[in-house]
Design a protein around this motif. Structure first.
Motif, mmCIF file in Angstrom:
data_model
loop_
_atom_site.group_PDB
_atom_site.id
_atom_site.type_symbol
_atom_site.label_atom_id
_atom_site.label_comp_id
_atom_site.label_asym_id
_atom_site.label_seq_id
_atom_site.Cartn_x
_atom_site.Cartn_y
_atom_site.Cartn_z
ATOM 1 N N GLN A 169 53.147 14.832 30.037
ATOM 2 C CA GLN A 169 53.962 14.573 28.839
ATOM 3 C C GLN A 169 54.348 13.037 28.359
ATOM 4 O OE1 GLN A 169 57.539 14.044 28.482
ATOM 5 N NE2 GLN A 169 57.443 14.243 26.180
ATOM 6 N N THR A 173 52.936 10.801 25.568
ATOM 7 C CA THR A 173 54.199 10.209 24.661
ATOM 8 C C THR A 173 53.985 8.649 24.451
ATOM 9 O OG1 THR A 173 55.454 11.849 25.096
ATOM 10 C CG2 THR A 173 56.446 10.224 24.011
ATOM 11 N N THR A 179 56.913 4.810 20.311
ATOM 12 C CA THR A 179 57.707 4.915 21.622
ATOM 13 C C THR A 179 58.612 3.578 21.847
ATOM 14 O OG1 THR A 179 55.775 5.953 22.485
ATOM 15 C CG2 THR A 179 57.574 4.995 23.902
ATOM 16 N N ASP A 183 63.217 5.709 25.241
ATOM 17 C CA ASP A 183 62.351 6.811 25.517
ATOM 18 C C ASP A 183 61.971 6.704 26.952
ATOM 19 O OD1 ASP A 183 62.139 7.738 22.843
ATOM 20 O OD2 ASP A 183 60.594 6.807 22.109
ATOM 21 N N GLN A 187 63.206 9.216 29.846
ATOM 22 C CA GLN A 187 62.070 9.648 30.800
ATOM 23 C C GLN A 187 62.667 9.723 32.459
ATOM 24 O OE1 GLN A 187 58.145 8.452 30.392
ATOM 25 N NE2 GLN A 187 57.170 10.007 31.959
#
Length: 389
Positions: A169, A173, A179, A183, A187
């Motif tokens: 994922q 992404t 992005t 982000d 993560q």
């Protein structure tokens, strides 16, 4: 929300450090020191690397060193590779330890030398590759057709699937437009939490597999199975007595079970004994009952006529050397056997087992690789060597 997660990064790091510290102590104390071996060594290396990396991440945050943090991330993600290698050793498969070492070196150096531009891509790539080792663990575990005794690995299987899903994922992404650095920060926090859960599940699996193969566990399992065998065998002998049918008990003992344990280890010996049991079952017709009062000893209750028992026992012992060869070309196995029939000693199960066991012990003490039968008045004095068959 993201700012809150970023501010709590140190708290998450300290919690993870506490978890990994306990995990490392437990792995070394319960797994490696109690049952030293290559597999438990790889587990110890994995948890030690994760421990060092976790403190490296905290130190990097405190001294505001991106290079230290990035290098620690590379070390942290390599732990999954060494865990995978350790489990493959426990499952008697090639560990691919060179792949794990290469991943440790490459991921650490790549992230340590990365700059602000290259780091996001390299981080997600290393995360994805690390999650692949978790996926490999799941594949290897499912291919083994795990039993209920391996239920200790189920939490790690679930955590590995989640780990792999997050790795995919995060990488996908990053390929989407829009992005942001936030982000990536999110993560990283999620990855830290995931790795903490993954470490807990890995400890449960490692300790579970270690205790499962401990001598105490083996004795407990063998005792329970032997009680079940005695009940079934007593019923079988009683039925034969009522019908006036023949029934015999054969005791088979590996001649060098202690030496085999030292050579192969307890887990490998259990696998070898499984092959030995299969060989014993195949050697006797008429749906034999098979039980084991202790490791290295097999008791067979069979309704074959006495006229066919000599050939059956001899052929079974003749197959035993192939058991070791199938397991490893370097292992040579032989066994001794004792045979007692109801026609000779009566239809009492305990008497039959005791007579067959005594005959097997006498054959083993006389040099092994042979069998003896119990006559009406005495144990036959002539030990019949396998060369006669």
């Amino acid at each position: 929300m993201i700012d809150l997660l970023r501010d709590s990064f140190l708290e998450v790091g300290f919690l993870q450090a506490a978890i990994v510290t306990i995990a490392t102590i437990v792995t070394i104390g319960v797994a490696f020191l109690a049952r030293p071996g290559i597999g438990t060594l790889y587990w110890t290396i994995a948890f030690t690397l994760i421990l060092l990396a976790t403190f490296g991440l905290i130190a990097g945050r405190l001294i505001e060193s991106d290079q230290a943090r990035h290098a620690s991330m590379g070390v942290l993600f390599s732990g999954a590779a060494f865990l995978w290698s350790g489990f493959r050793i426990m499952w008697r498969r090639h560990p691919f330890i060179s792949v794990s070492v290469a991943f440790l070196v490459v991921s650490t150096v790549a992230l340590m030398l990365s700059d602000e531009t290259s780091f996001p891509f390299l981080y997600r790539t290393v995360f994805l590759l690390s999650s692949l080792f978790a996926a490999f663990f799941v594949l290897d575990w499912t291919r083994r057709r795990p039993t209920r005794r391996e239920a200790c690995a189920i939490p790690l299987v679930v955590a590995s699937i989640v780990f792999f899903g997050l790795g995919v994922q995060g990488y996908v992404t990053a390929l989407l437009p829009g992005t942001t650095p936030a982000d990536l920060e999110l993560q990283q926090v999620i990855a830290s939490i995931t790795l903490g859960v993954y470490v807990i599940c890995a400890v449960i699996a490692a300790v579970g597999f270690t205790l499962r193969d401990s001598p105490l566990a083996h004795r407990t399992i063998v005792a329970h199975e032997w009680q079940q065998f005695e009940r079934a065998a007593a019923a079988r002998v009683a039925e034969a007595e009522s019908a006036g049918d023949p029934v015999s008990v054969v005791c088979l003992r590996l001649d060098d079970d202690d030496e085999l344990r030292q050579l192969t280890g307890d887990e490998a010996l259990s696998e070898l004994l499984g092959l030995f049991r299969s060989t014993a079952v195949a050697g006797f017709a008429a749906d034999p009952l098979v039980g084991s009062p202790r490791l290295g000893t097999i008791v067979v209750v069979t309704a074959q006529p006495d006229s066919t028992m000599r050939a059956a026992v001899g052929k079974t012992l003749a197959r035993v050397p192939a058991v070791g060869t199938r397991f490893s070309p370097l292992i040579h196995t032989t066994a001794s056997a004792g045979w007692a029939s109801a026609a000779a000693v009566g239809y009492d199960l305990r008497t039959l087992v005791a007579a067959a066991t005594g005959a097997a012990e006498h054959a083993r003490a006389s040099g092994g690789d042979a069998w003896e039968s119990v006559g009406v008045e005495r144990v036959d004095t002539g030990v019949i060597p396998l060369s006669r068959w």
